[in-house]
Design an enzyme around this catalytic site. Structure first.
Site, PDB file in Angstrom:
ATOM      1  CG  HIS A 102       4.027  -4.036  -6.637  1.00 24.89           C
ATOM      2  ND1 HIS A 102       4.455  -3.459  -7.797  1.00 24.89           N
ATOM      3  CD2 HIS A 102       4.949  -3.704  -5.696  1.00 24.89           C
ATOM      4  CE1 HIS A 102       5.590  -2.805  -7.581  1.00 24.89           C
ATOM      5  NE2 HIS A 102       5.912  -2.946  -6.319  1.00 24.89           N
TER       6      HIS A 102
ATOM      7  CB  CYS B 124     -13.637  -8.650   5.091  1.00 26.31           C
ATOM      8  SG  CYS B 124     -14.495  -7.456   6.135  1.00 26.31           S
TER       9      CYS B 124
ATOM     10  CB  CYS C 214     -14.283  -9.734   9.888  1.00 23.60           C
ATOM     11  SG  CYS C 214     -14.815 -10.464   8.318  1.00 23.60           S
TER      12      CYS C 214
ATOM     13  CB  THR D 136      11.065  -4.317 -14.815  1.00 19.63           C
ATOM     14  OG1 THR D 136      11.007  -3.313 -13.796  1.00 19.63           O
ATOM     15  CG2 THR D 136      12.235  -5.231 -14.533  1.00 19.63           C
TER      16      THR D 136
END
Ligand code: ZN
Length: 245
Positions: free
Chosen positions: A120, A128, A131, A190
């Site tokens: 994940h 960004c 860009c 998990t």
């Protein structure tokens, strides 16, 4: 009786050709990061759709960034616990090929694990959205919210998988490739609720491999696990390591 299970697990790991581990929120609870899904966890206070979805990031980036900073503060205070240390030691000593984790906290790497597949994503790397320039954590400190790119004023985001996004294809490929090679998977902390990570243990099992599960309570895996050890991962994993040598 638990001692026998631990010895049995250590024997199977020592005899495996390619052992991997699949970890989730349960492995980081003792490090001070509550399971987002548990009562008292972040999702009991926030609606993930409102603060951690790609839709929210585009619609209300300031709100999402407030949440990201809260998460970042919690994660940056956290230190690896005995369970992370045990998996790192298993890898160092040649017993473990890789860790596939659903966590975004980077604690496996801090503990010294070198091959970590972060299903994940993580909170170390940022970029960004306009860009695609990359930033590290230092690049997001100070300034207003949402954090913006100094080059183009685009919104900066962490390199993690938001709700509504799919797992990057290279990460997905790497995880399933190693799972196909594996003849043993240690499921640690998990419960197997989140697809596609939850598909990895059955994949190993279907190819004739072994599932060793360590969880506080029985999970979706327990009925198919070859060895299920009920308890906290930070107590059980070090005991397994002690029995390896
Ligand atoms: Zn930019």
């Amino acid at each position: 009786m638990q001692r026998e299970l631990i010895e049995d697990a250590a024997g199977r790991i020592a005899g495996a050709r390619c052992a991997i581990a699949l970890t989730g929120a349960g492995i980081s609870v003792a490090s001070g990061i509550p399971d987002f899904r548990s009562p008292g966890g972040l999702w009991s206070r926030y609606d993930p759709e409102e603060v951690a979805s790609i839709r929210a990031l585009k619609k209300d980036p300031e709100k999402v960034w407030k949440f990201l900073l809260e998460t970042d503060r919690m994660i940056s205070r956290a230190r690896p616990n005995a369970a992370h240390d045990a998996l790192a030691r298993m890898e160092r000593e040649g017993y473990l090929k890789a860790v596939i984790t659903q966590n975004i906290d980077g604690l496996h790497q801090t503990a010294g694990s070198s091959r970590v597949i972060e299903f994940h994503g993580n909170c170390r790397d940022y970029y960004c959205m306009e860009c695609f320039q990359a930033f590290d954590r230092a690049g997001i400190e100070g300034g207003g919210l949402p954090v913006r790119c100094p080059g183009c004023s685009g919104i900066i985001r962490p390199d993690l998988v938001f709700f509504g996004e799919t797992i990057p294809s290279d990460t997905h490929r790497e995880a399933f490739q190693i799972a196909e090679e594996a003849d043993l998977v240690i499921v640690a902390g998990t419960s197997g609720e989140v697809v596609p990570a939850s598909l990895i243990p059955p994949l190993v099992k279907d190819a004739g491999g072994v599932i060793i599960e360590i969880n506080k309570s029985p999970s979706a895996y327990s009925s198919v696990s070859d060895i299920f050890i009920q308890g906290s991962v930070e107590r059980i994993l070090p005991l397994i390591v002690q029995n390896l040598g």
